[in-house]
Design a protein around this motif. Structure first.
Motif, short mmCIF file in Angstrom:
data_model
loop_
_atom_site.label_atom_id
_atom_site.label_comp_id
_atom_site.label_asym_id
_atom_site.label_seq_id
_atom_site.Cartn_x
_atom_site.Cartn_y
_atom_site.Cartn_z
N MET A 107 52.34 -13.48 -35.67
CA MET A 107 53.78 -13.69 -35.47
C MET A 107 54.01 -14.61 -34.28
SD MET A 107 56.73 -10.85 -34.61
CE MET A 107 56.99 -10.40 -36.33
N ILE A 108 55.08 -15.42 -34.40
CA ILE A 108 55.52 -16.20 -33.25
C ILE A 108 56.92 -15.73 -32.85
CG2 ILE A 108 54.13 -18.20 -33.87
CD1 ILE A 108 56.80 -19.58 -34.70
N LEU A 109 57.24 -15.86 -31.56
CA LEU A 109 58.58 -15.55 -31.06
C LEU A 109 59.30 -16.86 -30.79
CD1 LEU A 109 59.47 -12.91 -28.35
CD2 LEU A 109 60.54 -15.16 -28.35
N VAL A 110 60.50 -16.99 -31.31
CA VAL A 110 61.31 -18.18 -31.12
C VAL A 110 62.58 -17.79 -30.40
CG1 VAL A 110 62.64 -19.99 -32.28
CG2 VAL A 110 60.40 -19.34 -33.17
N THR A 111 62.87 -18.41 -29.25
CA THR A 111 64.15 -18.17 -28.58
C THR A 111 65.16 -19.23 -29.03
OG1 THR A 111 63.81 -19.60 -26.63
CG2 THR A 111 62.87 -17.37 -26.55
N GLY A 112 66.41 -18.84 -29.12
CA GLY A 112 67.44 -19.79 -29.55
C GLY A 112 67.30 -20.19 -31.00
N GLY A 113 66.79 -19.30 -31.82
CA GLY A 113 66.52 -19.63 -33.21
C GLY A 113 67.71 -19.58 -34.14
N ALA A 114 68.92 -19.38 -33.58
CA ALA A 114 70.13 -19.48 -34.39
C ALA A 114 70.93 -20.72 -34.02
CB ALA A 114 71.00 -18.23 -34.23
N GLY A 115 70.43 -21.51 -33.07
CA GLY A 115 71.07 -22.77 -32.72
C GLY A 115 70.63 -23.88 -33.65
N PHE A 116 71.07 -25.08 -33.36
CA PHE A 116 70.81 -26.21 -34.27
C PHE A 116 69.33 -26.48 -34.47
CE2 PHE A 116 70.36 -31.04 -34.14
CZ PHE A 116 70.27 -31.15 -35.53
N ILE A 117 68.61 -26.86 -33.43
CA ILE A 117 67.20 -27.21 -33.60
C ILE A 117 66.37 -25.95 -33.87
CG2 ILE A 117 65.20 -28.38 -32.60
CD1 ILE A 117 67.08 -29.95 -30.81
N GLU A 155 53.44 -16.94 -41.76
CA GLU A 155 53.45 -16.24 -40.48
C GLU A 155 54.88 -15.89 -40.09
OE1 GLU A 155 51.42 -16.56 -36.07
OE2 GLU A 155 51.66 -18.38 -37.25
N PRO A 156 55.16 -14.62 -39.80
CA PRO A 156 56.53 -14.19 -39.49
C PRO A 156 57.05 -14.77 -38.17
CG PRO A 156 55.14 -12.31 -40.08
CD PRO A 156 54.23 -13.48 -39.87
N VAL A 157 58.37 -14.75 -38.06
CA VAL A 157 59.07 -15.23 -36.87
C VAL A 157 59.93 -14.10 -36.32
CG1 VAL A 157 60.85 -16.78 -35.99
CG2 VAL A 157 59.12 -17.65 -37.57
N LEU A 158 59.79 -13.84 -35.03
CA LEU A 158 60.72 -12.99 -34.30
C LEU A 158 61.73 -13.92 -33.64
CD1 LEU A 158 61.77 -10.38 -32.98
CD2 LEU A 158 60.01 -10.66 -31.21
N ASN A 159 62.97 -13.89 -34.10
CA ASN A 159 64.01 -14.82 -33.69
C ASN A 159 64.91 -14.14 -32.66
OD1 ASN A 159 66.12 -16.63 -33.47
ND2 ASN A 159 66.38 -16.91 -35.67
N VAL A 160 64.89 -14.65 -31.43
CA VAL A 160 65.67 -14.06 -30.34
C VAL A 160 66.79 -15.02 -29.95
CG1 VAL A 160 65.57 -13.23 -27.96
CG2 VAL A 160 63.62 -12.86 -29.49
N ASP A 161 68.03 -14.58 -30.11
CA ASP A 161 69.17 -15.45 -29.81
C ASP A 161 70.32 -14.59 -29.30
OD1 ASP A 161 71.58 -17.23 -30.23
OD2 ASP A 161 70.03 -18.57 -31.01
N LYS A 162 71.01 -15.09 -28.28
CA LYS A 162 72.17 -14.38 -27.71
C LYS A 162 73.40 -14.51 -28.59
CE LYS A 162 74.91 -14.26 -23.41
NZ LYS A 162 75.14 -14.94 -22.12
#
Length: 350
Positions: free
Chosen positions: A1-11, A25-32
């Motif tokens: 798994m990879i962790l992505v911050t800001g994964g609900a923004g444009f890029i 491979e799964p993604v843990l998407n962390v976004d405020k």
């Protein structure tokens, strides 16, 4: 798994969609989920076991610690940032908070997590920070393009906070050995772009019959990079990049803002013609913004030489895909351009 911050923004969202379309491979998407974060962009991933979303602020150390411990990612890709220059001029505090304090908090959490990994996992771990060419300042018409060794000279609160973020990432590699990577990209464009930035704003205004406001004389130059090309570059750097190194990502497409808007108008004339006249007739020039950098240009030869990456899209092919996407996805655009966003645009682009 990879962790992505800001994964609900444009890029970030484009990267998540691109990543999950290319491998399992799964993604843990962390976004405020600030104003520019939009879960509707990720609607196609609803119900997918490969996409785990957590509404978390990267400044919340305890929450980040819990996520790292629970999901044990092998890599972190850090997109989360305040990114609009005009907003940074009006309200720089939010940019310092997210781009500087947030990156510092994330680095501290990742350093603690990485330090406890078994040796094999520790060696394979990577943290990639996504940054901007704006940290390098402004170029003259004949100046060479920005390279990875160009001195930093940020000119806006946005670029200054991104420069600070880059320096922290570099320091954590050199001081603590954290295996970091940094990419500095040129102006991105493509699907799901929040309509405060130049290209989506112009498309939205053109279709609504509104003016197409261009700062100053329209001769400010940017290098344009199609967002899926950027995503492919990030994958390459994450997989094969050397820890501690930075890589410039550019589209080899230097265009003035006026050229961009005129090309957009010509594409709309072709794909969605008006009853009379051309969309070019809606172009207007407005007072330039403070400290407006004249030219950005990226030298991406290192990325090509060391990792074999080059963009697939030309500016013409990428822009046509972008215009067509906005024409085909008006419901997404209408959902975004409502409420407080509309008030903000009216205030700044009246």
């Amino acid at each position: 798994m990879i962790l992505v911050t800001g994964g609900a923004g444009f890029i970030g969202a484009n990267f998540v969609l691109d990543w999950l379309s290319a491998n399992d491979e799964p993604v843990l998407n962390v976004d405020k989920l600030t104003y520019a974060g939009n879960l509707a962009t990720l609607k196609s991933l609803e119900g997918s076991e490969k996409h785990i979303f957590a509404r978390v602020d990267i400044c919340d150390r305890a929450a980040i610690d819990k996520l790292l411990a629970a999901h044990t990612p092998r890599a972190v890709v850090h997109f989360a940032a305040e990114s609009h220059v005009d907003r940074s001029i009006d309200g720089p505090a939010a940019f310092v908070h997210t781009n500087v304090v947030g990156t510092f908090t994330l680095l501290e959490a990742v350093r603690a997590y990485w330090g406890k990994l078994p040796e094999a996992e520790k060696s394979a771990f990577r943290m990639l920070a996504v940054s901007t060419d704006e940290v390098f300042g402004s170029l003259g018409p004949q100046d060479p393009q920005f390279s990875e060794t160009t001195p930093y000279a940020p000119n806006s609160p946005y670029s200054a906070t991104k420069a600070a973020s880059d320096h922290l990432v570099r320091a954590y590699h050199h001081t603590y050995g954290l295996p970091t990577l940094t990419t500095n990209c040129s102006n991105n464009y493509g699907p799901y772009h929040f309509p405060e930035k130049l290209i989506p704003l112009m498309i939205t205004n053109a279709l609504a019959g509104k003016s197409l406001p261009i700062y100053g004389d329209g001769q400010n130059v940017r290098d344009w990079l199609y967002v899926t090309d950027h995503c492919s570059a990030i994958r390459q750097v994450l997989e094969r990049g050397t820890p501690g190194e930075t890589y410039n990502v550019g589209g080899w497409n230097e265009k003035t803002n006026l050229e961009v808007v005129q090309t957009l108008c010509d594409l709309l004339d072709e794909l969605k013609p008006k009853a009379e006249g051309s969309y070019r007739e809606q172009i207007t020039f407005i007072k330039d913004r403070p400290g407006h950098d004249r030219r950005y240009a990226i030298d991406a030869h290192k990325l090509e030489r060391e990792l074999g990456w080059r963009p697939v899209e030309t500016f013409e092919t990428g822009l046509k895909k972008t215009v067509q996407w906005y024409l085909d996805n008006q419901s997404w655009v209408n959902d975004v351009t409502s409420g407080e966003y509309r008030k903000w645009v009216g205030q700044h682009y009246a």
